[in-house]
Design a protein around this motif. Structure first.
Motif, PDB file in Angstrom:
ATOM      1  N   LEU A 176      15.150  20.212 -48.510  1.00 33.70           N
ATOM      2  CA  LEU A 176      13.764  19.824 -48.265  1.00 33.70           C
ATOM      3  C   LEU A 176      13.388  18.561 -49.028  1.00 33.70           C
ATOM      4  O   LEU A 176      12.348  17.963 -48.760  1.00 33.70           O
ATOM      5  N   GLN A 177      14.234  18.176 -49.968  1.00 35.91           N
ATOM      6  CA  GLN A 177      13.909  17.059 -50.846  1.00 35.91           C
ATOM      7  C   GLN A 177      14.744  15.814 -50.576  1.00 35.91           C
ATOM      8  O   GLN A 177      14.543  14.789 -51.223  1.00 35.91           O
ATOM      9  N   SER A 178      15.683  15.904 -49.647  1.00 32.59           N
ATOM     10  CA  SER A 178      16.551  14.759 -49.390  1.00 32.59           C
ATOM     11  C   SER A 178      17.012  14.750 -47.937  1.00 32.59           C
ATOM     12  O   SER A 178      17.118  15.798 -47.297  1.00 32.59           O
ATOM     13  N   THR A 179      17.284  13.558 -47.441  1.00 29.98           N
ATOM     14  CA  THR A 179      17.826  13.409 -46.091  1.00 29.98           C
ATOM     15  C   THR A 179      19.309  13.066 -46.129  1.00 29.98           C
ATOM     16  O   THR A 179      19.931  12.865 -45.090  1.00 29.98           O
ATOM     17  N   VAL A 180      19.871  13.013 -47.328  1.00 35.34           N
ATOM     18  CA  VAL A 180      21.292  12.711 -47.485  1.00 35.34           C
ATOM     19  C   VAL A 180      22.106  13.957 -47.118  1.00 35.34           C
ATOM     20  O   VAL A 180      21.909  15.023 -47.716  1.00 35.34           O
ATOM     21  N   PRO A 181      23.010  13.868 -46.150  1.00 39.16           N
ATOM     22  CA  PRO A 181      23.772  15.044 -45.708  1.00 39.16           C
ATOM     23  C   PRO A 181      24.479  15.786 -46.841  1.00 39.16           C
ATOM     24  O   PRO A 181      24.476  17.025 -46.875  1.00 39.16           O
ATOM     25  N   ALA A 182      25.075  15.045 -47.778  1.00 38.55           N
ATOM     26  CA  ALA A 182      25.801  15.694 -48.876  1.00 38.55           C
ATOM     27  C   ALA A 182      24.864  16.528 -49.742  1.00 38.55           C
ATOM     28  O   ALA A 182      25.240  17.594 -50.235  1.00 38.55           O
ATOM     29  N   VAL A 183      23.639  16.053 -49.924  1.00 35.70           N
ATOM     30  CA  VAL A 183      22.657  16.792 -50.715  1.00 35.70           C
ATOM     31  C   VAL A 183      22.157  18.001 -49.933  1.00 35.70           C
ATOM     32  O   VAL A 183      21.989  19.094 -50.483  1.00 35.70           O
ATOM     33  N   GLN A 184      21.932  17.823 -48.646  1.00 34.75           N
ATOM     34  CA  GLN A 184      21.435  18.913 -47.816  1.00 34.75           C
ATOM     35  C   GLN A 184      22.429  20.072 -47.733  1.00 34.75           C
ATOM     36  O   GLN A 184      22.030  21.219 -47.530  1.00 34.75           O
ATOM     37  N   ARG A 185      23.699  19.761 -47.897  1.00 37.42           N
ATOM     38  CA  ARG A 185      24.730  20.799 -47.827  1.00 37.42           C
ATOM     39  C   ARG A 185      25.194  21.251 -49.215  1.00 37.42           C
ATOM     40  O   ARG A 185      26.185  21.967 -49.335  1.00 37.42           O
ATOM     41  N   SER A 186      24.455  20.853 -50.250  1.00 31.10           N
ATOM     42  CA  SER A 186      24.887  21.161 -51.619  1.00 31.10           C
ATOM     43  C   SER A 186      24.407  22.511 -52.130  1.00 31.10           C
ATOM     44  O   SER A 186      24.835  22.958 -53.194  1.00 31.10           O
ATOM     45  N   CYS A 187      23.521  23.179 -51.390  1.00 27.03           N
ATOM     46  CA  CYS A 187      22.916  24.424 -51.894  1.00 27.03           C
ATOM     47  C   CYS A 187      23.879  25.597 -51.704  1.00 27.03           C
ATOM     48  O   CYS A 187      23.606  26.539 -50.951  1.00 27.03           O
ATOM     49  N   THR A 188      24.989  25.532 -52.405  1.00 30.05           N
ATOM     50  CA  THR A 188      26.040  26.541 -52.260  1.00 30.05           C
ATOM     51  C   THR A 188      26.230  27.390 -53.514  1.00 30.05           C
ATOM     52  O   THR A 188      27.204  28.137 -53.610  1.00 30.05           O
ATOM     53  N   ALA A 189      25.305  27.275 -54.473  1.00 30.77           N
ATOM     54  CA  ALA A 189      25.367  28.098 -55.684  1.00 30.77           C
ATOM     55  C   ALA A 189      24.332  29.208 -55.543  1.00 30.77           C
ATOM     56  O   ALA A 189      23.146  29.004 -55.773  1.00 30.77           O
ATOM     57  N   TYR A 190      24.784  30.385 -55.140  1.00 26.76           N
ATOM     58  CA  TYR A 190      23.872  31.473 -54.793  1.00 26.76           C
ATOM     59  C   TYR A 190      23.631  32.473 -55.926  1.00 26.76           C
ATOM     60  O   TYR A 190      22.794  33.367 -55.791  1.00 26.76           O
ATOM     61  N   GLY A 191      24.352  32.369 -57.026  1.00 29.79           N
ATOM     62  CA  GLY A 191      24.196  33.321 -58.118  1.00 29.79           C
ATOM     63  C   GLY A 191      22.775  33.358 -58.655  1.00 29.79           C
ATOM     64  O   GLY A 191      22.142  32.312 -58.818  1.00 29.79           O
ATOM     65  N   GLN A 192      22.277  34.559 -58.935  1.00 29.49           N
ATOM     66  CA  GLN A 192      20.918  34.726 -59.445  1.00 29.49           C
ATOM     67  C   GLN A 192      20.916  35.663 -60.651  1.00 29.49           C
ATOM     68  O   GLN A 192      21.539  36.729 -60.619  1.00 29.49           O
ATOM     69  N   GLY A 193      20.199  35.262 -61.681  1.00 30.68           N
ATOM     70  CA  GLY A 193      20.081  36.108 -62.854  1.00 30.68           C
ATOM     71  C   GLY A 193      19.506  37.469 -62.497  1.00 30.68           C
ATOM     72  O   GLY A 193      18.474  37.558 -61.842  1.00 30.68           O
ATOM     73  N   GLY A 194      20.178  38.530 -62.917  1.00 26.39           N
ATOM     74  CA  GLY A 194      19.706  39.884 -62.659  1.00 26.39           C
ATOM     75  C   GLY A 194      20.288  40.539 -61.430  1.00 26.39           C
ATOM     76  O   GLY A 194      20.112  41.746 -61.224  1.00 26.39           O
ATOM     77  N   SER A 195      20.987  39.782 -60.588  1.00 23.55           N
ATOM     78  CA  SER A 195      21.483  40.326 -59.321  1.00 23.55           C
ATOM     79  C   SER A 195      22.589  41.353 -59.517  1.00 23.55           C
ATOM     80  O   SER A 195      23.414  41.245 -60.424  1.00 23.55           O
ATOM     81  N   ARG A 196      22.590  42.330 -58.608  1.00 22.52           N
ATOM     82  CA  ARG A 196      23.650  43.325 -58.561  1.00 22.52           C
ATOM     83  C   ARG A 196      24.518  43.051 -57.334  1.00 22.52           C
ATOM     84  O   ARG A 196      24.325  42.053 -56.640  1.00 22.52           O
ATOM     85  N   VAL A 197      25.474  43.913 -57.054  1.00 22.50           N
ATOM     86  CA  VAL A 197      26.407  43.655 -55.954  1.00 22.50           C
ATOM     87  C   VAL A 197      25.779  43.976 -54.601  1.00 22.50           C
ATOM     88  O   VAL A 197      25.790  43.146 -53.686  1.00 22.50           O
ATOM     89  N   THR A 198      25.207  45.176 -54.461  1.00 22.61           N
ATOM     90  CA  THR A 198      24.600  45.559 -53.183  1.00 22.61           C
ATOM     91  C   THR A 198      23.147  45.990 -53.308  1.00 22.61           C
ATOM     92  O   THR A 198      22.415  45.971 -52.326  1.00 22.61           O
ATOM     93  N   ASP A 199      22.713  46.385 -54.491  1.00 22.73           N
ATOM     94  CA  ASP A 199      21.355  46.890 -54.696  1.00 22.73           C
ATOM     95  C   ASP A 199      20.394  45.723 -54.938  1.00 22.73           C
ATOM     96  O   ASP A 199      20.586  44.946 -55.874  1.00 22.73           O
ATOM     97  N   PRO A 200      19.344  45.576 -54.119  1.00 24.15           N
ATOM     98  CA  PRO A 200      18.395  44.471 -54.308  1.00 24.15           C
ATOM     99  C   PRO A 200      17.518  44.618 -55.543  1.00 24.15           C
ATOM    100  O   PRO A 200      16.879  43.650 -55.971  1.00 24.15           O
ATOM    101  N   ASN A 201      17.482  45.807 -56.110  1.00 20.89           N
ATOM    102  CA  ASN A 201      16.651  46.045 -57.289  1.00 20.89           C
ATOM    103  C   ASN A 201      17.463  45.788 -58.552  1.00 20.89           C
ATOM    104  O   ASN A 201      17.917  46.705 -59.227  1.00 20.89           O
ATOM    105  N   GLY A 202      17.616  44.507 -58.852  1.00 22.87           N
ATOM    106  CA  GLY A 202      18.395  44.120 -60.014  1.00 22.87           C
ATOM    107  C   GLY A 202      17.582  44.134 -61.289  1.00 22.87           C
ATOM    108  O   GLY A 202      16.419  44.557 -61.323  1.00 22.87           O
ATOM    109  N   ILE A 203      18.186  43.645 -62.360  1.00 18.82           N
ATOM    110  CA  ILE A 203      17.533  43.604 -63.663  1.00 18.82           C
ATOM    111  C   ILE A 203      16.436  42.539 -63.659  1.00 18.82           C
ATOM    112  O   ILE A 203      16.669  41.392 -63.295  1.00 18.82           O
ATOM    113  N   GLY A 204      15.224  42.943 -64.039  1.00 19.60           N
ATOM    114  CA  GLY A 204      14.102  42.013 -64.069  1.00 19.60           C
ATOM    115  C   GLY A 204      13.312  41.965 -62.778  1.00 19.60           C
ATOM    116  O   GLY A 204      12.385  41.167 -62.645  1.00 19.60           O
TER     117      GLY A 204
END
Length: 233
Positions: free
Chosen positions: A113-141
């Protein structure tokens, strides 16, 4: 006090067994591989899924409507980077958060949403989130009743979100380097459940409501349930 002293080491030992997997056999392929490649390879994307240890900024300052000033779950210094960013940099690749938000509000792939550069638009590949569990959406926090707090999108959904992004064609490419680093929060959750049960069992034993043998059996059962809960993740 004698009974308490005899139960405490058992509770600690059971907790440690629950945390490390008890008597499970070694997992094939978990050791250091032989003949591993020594060259960087021609990777076009570094895609990561996981929890706080792989969070590159899920809770970073987002649109003002979120009303938050957070950041990475681990380090927020001006030059602080985590392993995901370091590996990406060594490969000459750019990585940004797959989703940013808080308190039930979020934006997927904010870089697009912040860039029109293709490399930037395809850079959002880091999905890790603090508190996340493997299958349960109710993680820590995360508050399951209101959705408030950390997003804690589980790893299984993180993967689905990547495949649902049309920018990636609904599949993993041959040139993708993929890493999944998760399960820590499931261990912490089961450890907390076990610790609570162990305290209750000790209190019952001290009050004379159950015998030492009954307490030992109850602790073993609590440990078994904690191990089963961890494996179900």
């Amino acid at each position: 006090m004698k009974l308490f002293r005899s139960l405490a080491p058992m509770a600690l030992a059971a907790a440690l067994l629950a945390a490390c997997g008890g008597g499970d056999p070694d997992v094939p392929g978990s050791g250091s591989p032989s003949g591993a490649p020594t060259a960087k390879g021609n990777f076009a994307a570094f895609i990561t899924f996981g929890d706080s240890l792989s969070d590159v900024g899920t809770y970073s300052p987002a649109p003002a409507a979120f009303g938050i000033q957070a950041g990475k779950f681990t380090t927020n210094g001006p030059s602080g980077t985590i392993w995901v960013e370091n590996v990406a940099a060594s490969l000459g690749l750019l990585v940004t958060p797959g989703e940013v938000g808080f308190n039930g509000q979020s934006v997927k792939c904010p870089a697009a949403l912040q860039s029109t550069v293709p490399a930037v638009q395809r850079s959002c590949t880091a999905y890790g989130q603090g508190g996340s569990r493997v299958t349960d959406p109710n993680g820590i926090g995360h508050d399951p009743a209101t959705g408030a707090g950390a997003l804690t999108v589980p790893v299984v959904t993180q993967i689905a979100n990547h495949l649902a992004n049309p920018a990636f064609g609904g599949r993993f490419a041959d040139t993708d380097l993929i890493a999944v680093f998760a399960g820590n929060n499931d261990v912490f959750t089961q450890f907390g459940i076990f610790a609570t049960k162990a305290a209750q069992i000790q209190a019952q034993a001290l009050a004379g409501l159950i015998t030492a043998d009954q307490a030992s059996a109850a602790l073993f059962q609590a440990q078994t349930e904690a191990q089963a809960g961890r494996k179900q993740a």
